[in-house]
Write a protein that holds these residues in place. Sequence first.
Motif, PDB file in Angstrom:
ATOM      1  N   GLN A 257     -15.800  21.120 -16.331  1.00  0.00           N
ATOM      2  CA  GLN A 257     -15.261  20.180 -17.334  1.00  0.00           C
ATOM      3  C   GLN A 257     -13.936  19.573 -16.897  1.00  0.00           C
ATOM      4  OE1 GLN A 257     -15.098  21.867 -21.331  1.00  0.00           O
ATOM      5  NE2 GLN A 257     -17.150  22.696 -21.014  1.00  0.00           N
ATOM      6  N   ILE A 258     -13.126  20.344 -16.156  1.00  0.00           N
ATOM      7  CA  ILE A 258     -11.796  19.800 -15.820  1.00  0.00           C
ATOM      8  C   ILE A 258     -11.712  19.282 -14.386  1.00  0.00           C
ATOM      9  CG2 ILE A 258     -10.639  21.296 -17.516  1.00  0.00           C
ATOM     10  CD1 ILE A 258      -9.337  22.691 -14.982  1.00  0.00           C
ATOM     11  N   ALA A 259     -12.686  19.635 -13.539  1.00  0.00           N
ATOM     12  CA  ALA A 259     -12.564  19.276 -12.115  1.00  0.00           C
ATOM     13  C   ALA A 259     -13.044  17.854 -11.851  1.00  0.00           C
ATOM     14  CB  ALA A 259     -13.368  20.252 -11.268  1.00  0.00           C
ATOM     15  N   ASN A 260     -12.452  17.227 -10.822  1.00  0.00           N
ATOM     16  CA  ASN A 260     -12.968  15.950 -10.330  1.00  0.00           C
ATOM     17  C   ASN A 260     -14.207  16.198  -9.479  1.00  0.00           C
ATOM     18  OD1 ASN A 260      -9.639  15.685 -10.002  1.00  0.00           O
ATOM     19  ND2 ASN A 260     -10.649  14.065 -11.154  1.00  0.00           N
ATOM     20  N   ARG A 261     -14.082  17.162  -8.585  1.00  0.00           N
ATOM     21  CA  ARG A 261     -15.202  17.463  -7.676  1.00  0.00           C
ATOM     22  C   ARG A 261     -15.414  18.959  -7.604  1.00  0.00           C
ATOM     23  NH1 ARG A 261     -14.783  16.682  -2.561  1.00  0.00           N
ATOM     24  NH2 ARG A 261     -12.514  16.654  -2.525  1.00  0.00           N
ATOM     25  N   ALA A 262     -16.614  19.340  -7.140  1.00  0.00           N
ATOM     26  CA  ALA A 262     -16.934  20.770  -7.074  1.00  0.00           C
ATOM     27  C   ALA A 262     -17.756  21.088  -5.836  1.00  0.00           C
ATOM     28  CB  ALA A 262     -17.712  21.178  -8.325  1.00  0.00           C
ATOM     29  N   TYR A 263     -17.599  22.316  -5.377  1.00  0.00           N
ATOM     30  CA  TYR A 263     -18.432  22.862  -4.304  1.00  0.00           C
ATOM     31  C   TYR A 263     -19.068  24.138  -4.852  1.00  0.00           C
ATOM     32  CZ  TYR A 263     -15.897  19.758  -1.130  1.00  0.00           C
ATOM     33  OH  TYR A 263     -15.364  18.660  -0.512  1.00  0.00           O
ATOM     34  N   VAL A 264     -20.364  24.303  -4.600  1.00  0.00           N
ATOM     35  CA  VAL A 264     -21.053  25.518  -5.033  1.00  0.00           C
ATOM     36  C   VAL A 264     -21.236  26.419  -3.818  1.00  0.00           C
ATOM     37  CG1 VAL A 264     -23.135  26.468  -6.087  1.00  0.00           C
ATOM     38  CG2 VAL A 264     -22.286  24.213  -6.810  1.00  0.00           C
ATOM     39  N   LEU A 265     -20.723  27.644  -3.941  1.00  0.00           N
ATOM     40  CA  LEU A 265     -20.853  28.619  -2.850  1.00  0.00           C
ATOM     41  C   LEU A 265     -21.954  29.614  -3.182  1.00  0.00           C
ATOM     42  CD1 LEU A 265     -17.284  29.905  -1.815  1.00  0.00           C
ATOM     43  CD2 LEU A 265     -18.906  28.660  -0.392  1.00  0.00           C
ATOM     44  N   GLU A 266     -22.795  29.872  -2.182  1.00  0.00           N
ATOM     45  CA  GLU A 266     -23.801  30.942  -2.319  1.00  0.00           C
ATOM     46  C   GLU A 266     -23.784  31.753  -1.042  1.00  0.00           C
ATOM     47  OE1 GLU A 266     -27.794  29.568  -3.292  1.00  0.00           O
ATOM     48  OE2 GLU A 266     -27.075  28.879  -5.241  1.00  0.00           O
ATOM     49  N   THR A 267     -23.650  33.071  -1.187  1.00  0.00           N
ATOM     50  CA  THR A 267     -23.589  33.991  -0.046  1.00  0.00           C
ATOM     51  C   THR A 267     -22.858  33.403   1.174  1.00  0.00           C
ATOM     52  OG1 THR A 267     -25.828  33.335   0.624  1.00  0.00           O
ATOM     53  CG2 THR A 267     -25.624  35.324  -0.715  1.00  0.00           C
ATOM     54  N   GLY A 268     -21.657  32.932   0.916  1.00  0.00           N
ATOM     55  CA  GLY A 268     -20.784  32.530   2.013  1.00  0.00           C
ATOM     56  C   GLY A 268     -21.000  31.149   2.576  1.00  0.00           C
ATOM     57  N   SER A 269     -21.843  30.333   1.919  1.00  0.00           N
ATOM     58  CA  SER A 269     -22.057  28.958   2.394  1.00  0.00           C
ATOM     59  C   SER A 269     -21.967  27.972   1.231  1.00  0.00           C
ATOM     60  CB  SER A 269     -23.443  28.802   3.024  1.00  0.00           C
ATOM     61  OG  SER A 269     -23.593  29.681   4.100  1.00  0.00           O
ATOM     62  N   VAL A 270     -21.544  26.740   1.553  1.00  0.00           N
ATOM     63  CA  VAL A 270     -21.566  25.682   0.539  1.00  0.00           C
ATOM     64  C   VAL A 270     -23.001  25.157   0.445  1.00  0.00           C
ATOM     65  CG1 VAL A 270     -20.798  23.342  -0.037  1.00  0.00           C
ATOM     66  CG2 VAL A 270     -19.172  24.993   0.910  1.00  0.00           C
ATOM     67  N   VAL A 271     -23.594  25.245  -0.754  1.00  0.00           N
ATOM     68  CA  VAL A 271     -24.980  24.779  -0.903  1.00  0.00           C
ATOM     69  C   VAL A 271     -25.074  23.447  -1.642  1.00  0.00           C
ATOM     70  CG1 VAL A 271     -26.045  27.055  -0.702  1.00  0.00           C
ATOM     71  CG2 VAL A 271     -25.314  26.245  -2.952  1.00  0.00           C
ATOM     72  N   LEU A 272     -24.054  23.106  -2.398  1.00  0.00           N
ATOM     73  CA  LEU A 272     -24.059  21.835  -3.137  1.00  0.00           C
ATOM     74  C   LEU A 272     -22.619  21.369  -3.261  1.00  0.00           C
ATOM     75  CD1 LEU A 272     -26.216  22.554  -6.344  1.00  0.00           C
ATOM     76  CD2 LEU A 272     -26.751  20.847  -4.587  1.00  0.00           C
ATOM     77  N   SER A 273     -22.443  20.048  -3.307  1.00  0.00           N
ATOM     78  CA  SER A 273     -21.099  19.545  -3.581  1.00  0.00           C
ATOM     79  C   SER A 273     -21.213  18.146  -4.150  1.00  0.00           C
ATOM     80  CB  SER A 273     -20.258  19.537  -2.304  1.00  0.00           C
ATOM     81  OG  SER A 273     -20.802  18.644  -1.368  1.00  0.00           O
ATOM     82  N   GLY A 274     -20.166  17.719  -4.848  1.00  0.00           N
ATOM     83  CA  GLY A 274     -20.171  16.370  -5.400  1.00  0.00           C
ATOM     84  C   GLY A 274     -19.246  16.262  -6.583  1.00  0.00           C
ATOM     85  N   PRO A 275     -19.241  15.098  -7.239  1.00  0.00           N
ATOM     86  CA  PRO A 275     -18.437  14.934  -8.446  1.00  0.00           C
ATOM     87  C   PRO A 275     -18.858  15.984  -9.492  1.00  0.00           C
ATOM     88  CG  PRO A 275     -19.259  12.808  -7.685  1.00  0.00           C
ATOM     89  CD  PRO A 275     -19.942  13.858  -6.863  1.00  0.00           C
ATOM     90  N   ALA A 276     -17.872  16.582 -10.174  1.00  0.00           N
ATOM     91  CA  ALA A 276     -18.161  17.697 -11.080  1.00  0.00           C
ATOM     92  C   ALA A 276     -19.164  17.312 -12.163  1.00  0.00           C
ATOM     93  CB  ALA A 276     -16.855  18.190 -11.701  1.00  0.00           C
ATOM     94  N   ALA A 277     -18.995  16.110 -12.728  1.00  0.00           N
ATOM     95  CA  ALA A 277     -19.886  15.704 -13.821  1.00  0.00           C
ATOM     96  C   ALA A 277     -21.324  15.561 -13.326  1.00  0.00           C
ATOM     97  CB  ALA A 277     -19.397  14.386 -14.426  1.00  0.00           C
ATOM     98  N   GLU A 278     -21.477  15.044 -12.105  1.00  0.00           N
ATOM     99  CA  GLU A 278     -22.835  14.891 -11.546  1.00  0.00           C
ATOM    100  C   GLU A 278     -23.476  16.245 -11.277  1.00  0.00           C
ATOM    101  OE1 GLU A 278     -23.066  12.306  -8.099  1.00  0.00           O
ATOM    102  OE2 GLU A 278     -21.971  10.744  -9.194  1.00  0.00           O
ATOM    103  N   LEU A 279     -22.685  17.163 -10.711  1.00  0.00           N
ATOM    104  CA  LEU A 279     -23.241  18.494 -10.425  1.00  0.00           C
ATOM    105  C   LEU A 279     -23.649  19.200 -11.712  1.00  0.00           C
ATOM    106  CD1 LEU A 279     -21.184  20.273  -7.637  1.00  0.00           C
ATOM    107  CD2 LEU A 279     -23.422  19.220  -7.515  1.00  0.00           C
ATOM    108  N   ALA A 280     -22.799  19.058 -12.750  1.00  0.00           N
ATOM    109  CA  ALA A 280     -23.076  19.732 -14.018  1.00  0.00           C
ATOM    110  C   ALA A 280     -24.372  19.235 -14.642  1.00  0.00           C
ATOM    111  CB  ALA A 280     -21.918  19.533 -14.989  1.00  0.00           C
ATOM    112  N   ALA A 281     -24.798  18.030 -14.246  1.00  0.00           N
ATOM    113  CA  ALA A 281     -26.009  17.445 -14.836  1.00  0.00           C
ATOM    114  C   ALA A 281     -27.270  17.785 -14.040  1.00  0.00           C
ATOM    115  CB  ALA A 281     -25.845  15.929 -14.929  1.00  0.00           C
ATOM    116  N   THR A 282     -27.120  18.458 -12.886  1.00  0.00           N
ATOM    117  CA  THR A 282     -28.321  18.766 -12.094  1.00  0.00           C
ATOM    118  C   THR A 282     -29.025  20.008 -12.640  1.00  0.00           C
ATOM    119  OG1 THR A 282     -27.122  20.175 -10.543  1.00  0.00           O
ATOM    120  CG2 THR A 282     -27.284  17.842  -9.960  1.00  0.00           C
ATOM    121  N   ASP A 283     -30.353  20.022 -12.542  1.00  0.00           N
ATOM    122  CA  ASP A 283     -31.124  21.166 -13.033  1.00  0.00           C
ATOM    123  C   ASP A 283     -30.721  22.449 -12.325  1.00  0.00           C
ATOM    124  OD1 ASP A 283     -32.464  19.697 -14.847  1.00  0.00           O
ATOM    125  OD2 ASP A 283     -34.246  19.364 -13.585  1.00  0.00           O
ATOM    126  N   GLU A 284     -30.477  22.300 -11.018  1.00  0.00           N
ATOM    127  CA  GLU A 284     -30.131  23.461 -10.205  1.00  0.00           C
ATOM    128  C   GLU A 284     -28.877  24.170 -10.737  1.00  0.00           C
ATOM    129  OE1 GLU A 284     -30.163  21.909  -6.310  1.00  0.00           O
ATOM    130  OE2 GLU A 284     -30.102  23.891  -5.353  1.00  0.00           O
TER     131      GLU A 284
END
Length: 232
Positions: free
Chosen positions: A197-224
């Motif tokens: 909600q407060i971030a401009n952009r986000a990175y999603v970490l899974e087991t030590g790797s970045v698996v997704l990244s992008g504008p926070a609002a766009e990521l929050a809207a993805t099914d994943e």
Amino acid sequence: MLEVKDLAVHFGVINAIKSVSFNVSEGEIVTLIGANGAGKTTTLRALSGLKRPSSGSISLEGKDITNLSAQDRVRRGMSHVPEGRRIFPDMTVLENLELGAFLRKDAVAADYDEVYQRFPILAERRKQLAGTLSGGEQQMLAMGRALMAKPRLLLLDEPSMGLAPLLVQEIFDIIVNINKAGTTVLLVEQNANIALQIANRAYVLETGSVVLSGPAAELAATDEVKKAYLGG
Ligand code: ATP
């Protein structure tokens, strides 16, 4: 402002961070989200010089800081609010803030006043032992202590941890205000909902790797992200 390239961190034979790259531009709030054990805390500790990376590079405002000591990174404008707050419980609120200014030769009363304005409860409790503060107050103190170093980049590790929802909201409102006042923020959170909600952009970490990244609002809207991190 911050550029992390191919960062890897090992604990013995365990490869906790595997070639992670990301960046934070001046003025942004960027969040690293991910489940327990994904490597968020280890990444922040590598950035602030508390854990040596096995490979990769970190640069701050165009200068390579990969091999600098933790205190030299603070001198260059990066402060870390660690997981679990790590305030000094047997020292007063004021003494904890003084430690935050330890590397500065120019800390003045106005700097303490600025922290007290941001966190009025700390002004009321300035002579109280920090260990007697509530969880939310300890989080505020840890943030105030980091701000006493006058950072241009603030690293925050799970500020929401263990706090009731109303207090989480209060702390996050303060983070937004700190950012609006000119401090760039890198926020590590398990509470993806509020972080996005407060971030401009986000990175999603899974087991030590970045698996997704992008504008926070766009990521929050993805099914994943909704399924895995937003409980929906
Ligand atoms: P949490 O929210 O629980 O702190 P995290 O995403 O911050 O999770 P890390 O604490 O960075 O994750 O841990 C990443 C991985 O590194 C995990 O597999 C963890 O077990 C391992 N790890 C972390 N610290 C150590 C250590 N001191 N020794 C060995 N392994 C460690």
